[in-house]
Design an enzyme around this catalytic site. Structure first.
Site, PDB file in Angstrom:
ATOM      1  N   LYS A 156     -21.432 -29.990  14.116  1.00 35.34           N
ATOM      2  CA  LYS A 156     -21.882 -30.687  12.908  1.00 35.34           C
ATOM      3  C   LYS A 156     -20.850 -30.612  11.775  1.00 35.34           C
ATOM      4  CE  LYS A 156     -26.850 -30.198  13.731  1.00 35.34           C
ATOM      5  NZ  LYS A 156     -28.147 -29.898  13.080  1.00 35.34           N
ATOM      6  N   TYR A 202     -31.442 -39.529  14.654  1.00 33.46           N
ATOM      7  CA  TYR A 202     -32.556 -38.603  14.401  1.00 33.46           C
ATOM      8  C   TYR A 202     -33.875 -39.349  14.175  1.00 33.46           C
ATOM      9  CZ  TYR A 202     -29.665 -34.355  14.019  1.00 33.46           C
ATOM     10  OH  TYR A 202     -28.859 -33.272  14.276  1.00 33.46           O
ATOM     11  N   ASN A 209     -26.542 -25.985  10.340  1.00 34.74           N
ATOM     12  CA  ASN A 209     -26.679 -25.026  11.447  1.00 34.74           C
ATOM     13  C   ASN A 209     -25.649 -25.241  12.559  1.00 34.74           C
ATOM     14  OD1 ASN A 209     -27.836 -27.295  12.540  1.00 34.74           O
ATOM     15  ND2 ASN A 209     -29.693 -26.292  13.275  1.00 34.74           N
ATOM     16  N   HIS A 261     -25.698 -29.102  17.366  1.00 36.14           N
ATOM     17  CA  HIS A 261     -26.926 -29.774  17.829  1.00 36.14           C
ATOM     18  C   HIS A 261     -26.879 -29.863  19.342  1.00 36.14           C
ATOM     19  CE1 HIS A 261     -30.074 -32.809  18.370  1.00 36.14           C
ATOM     20  NE2 HIS A 261     -29.238 -33.356  19.235  1.00 36.14           N
ATOM     21  N   GLU A 304     -29.501 -39.617  23.724  1.00 34.80           N
ATOM     22  CA  GLU A 304     -28.443 -39.124  22.830  1.00 34.80           C
ATOM     23  C   GLU A 304     -27.047 -39.329  23.438  1.00 34.80           C
ATOM     24  OE1 GLU A 304     -29.465 -35.125  21.647  1.00 34.80           O
ATOM     25  OE2 GLU A 304     -31.098 -35.847  20.382  1.00 34.80           O
TER      26      GLU A 304
HETATM   27  P1  CMP Z   1     -31.024 -30.202  15.187  1.00 36.96           P
HETATM   28  O1  CMP Z   1     -31.074 -29.437  16.447  1.00 36.96           O
HETATM   29  O2  CMP Z   1     -29.833 -31.045  14.938  1.00 36.96           O
HETATM   30  O3  CMP Z   1     -32.331 -31.138  15.102  1.00 36.96           O
HETATM   31  C1  CMP Z   1     -32.890 -31.558  13.866  1.00 36.96           C
HETATM   32  C2  CMP Z   1     -32.271 -30.884  12.704  1.00 36.96           C
HETATM   33  O4  CMP Z   1     -33.001 -30.937  11.494  1.00 36.96           O
HETATM   34  C3  CMP Z   1     -32.159 -29.410  12.994  1.00 36.96           C
HETATM   35  O5  CMP Z   1     -31.166 -29.177  13.968  1.00 36.96           O
HETATM   36  C4  CMP Z   1     -31.868 -28.828  11.615  1.00 36.96           C
HETATM   37  O6  CMP Z   1     -30.488 -28.846  11.310  1.00 36.96           O
HETATM   38  C5  CMP Z   1     -32.549 -29.844  10.687  1.00 36.96           C
HETATM   39  N1  CMP Z   1     -33.663 -29.250   9.958  1.00 36.96           N
HETATM   40  C6  CMP Z   1     -33.715 -29.080   8.622  1.00 36.96           C
HETATM   41  N2  CMP Z   1     -34.863 -28.518   8.271  1.00 36.96           N
HETATM   42  C7  CMP Z   1     -35.575 -28.331   9.395  1.00 36.96           C
HETATM   43  C8  CMP Z   1     -36.865 -27.763   9.670  1.00 36.96           C
HETATM   44  N3  CMP Z   1     -37.650 -27.298   8.697  1.00 36.96           N
HETATM   45  N4  CMP Z   1     -37.267 -27.708  10.958  1.00 36.96           N
HETATM   46  C9  CMP Z   1     -36.473 -28.196  11.959  1.00 36.96           C
HETATM   47  N5  CMP Z   1     -35.249 -28.743  11.741  1.00 36.96           N
HETATM   48  C10 CMP Z   1     -34.804 -28.794  10.469  1.00 36.96           C
END
Ligand code: CMP
Length: 139
Positions: free
Chosen positions: A9, A49, A112, A115, A126
């Site tokens: 990311k 998303y 984070n 992904h 995806e």
């Molecule tokens: P990802 O695995 O990319 O899938 C959705 C993303 O939304 C997740 O990682 C997080 O980076 C982001 N995100 C932000 N807030 C939340 C939340 N409260 N719960 C889940 N995903 C979140």
């Protein structure tokens, strides 16, 4: 063999962690079948998303994902979807196990670092979002 879509990311790319994350991917036994740096538009991030549309974090997440370059990869291994999710660790880095990528590199639940697809149907969507079949290199 199974394939999954991985993203390094924008937070991790900006902090120059791409090389360290790629090193872990290869050390853990994944084959990289395709890889590209992308700069998503807001609309492209929203399309990727789409399942999260309507969630409270959707607006912020798609702004963040379109805020800078990211690296998209097609990873292949036996049980690749689960193994890549295990290597990433929990979505929230505060809950991620020691030694996982998110525990090591993530700074918040949004920023984070990585992904990964969460199921075979999601992986198919995806992977196709970023790679045409011809771009998946056979070894
Ligand atoms: P990802 O695995 O990319 O899938 C959705 C993303 O939304 C997740 O990682 C997080 O980076 C982001 N995100 C932000 N807030 C939340 C939340 N409260 N719960 C889940 N995903 C979140």
């Amino acid at each position: 063999m199974e394939r999954t879509l991985a993203i390094i990311k924008p937070d991790a790319v900006e902090r120059r962690l791409t090389g360290r994350i790629l090193e872990r991917i290869e050390a853990e036994g994944f084959q990289i079948r395709a890889m590209r740096m992308v700069r998503l538009t807001k609309k492209e991030a929203e399309g990727f998303y789409a399942v999260h549309r309507g969630r409270p974090f959707f607006e912020s997440l798609t702004s963040f994902m379109s805020s800078g370059p990211a690296v998209v990869l097609a990873l292949e291994a036996p049980d690749a979807i689960r193994r890549w999710r295990d290597l990433m660790g929990a979505t929230n880095p505060a809950q991620a196990a020691e030694g996982t990528l998110r525990r090591t590199f993530a700074t918040s639940i949004e920023r984070n670092a990585t992904h990964g697809s969460d199921a075979p149907e999601t992986a198919a969507f995806e992977l196709a979002y970023f790679f045409r079949g011809v771009e998946l290199v056979e070894m």
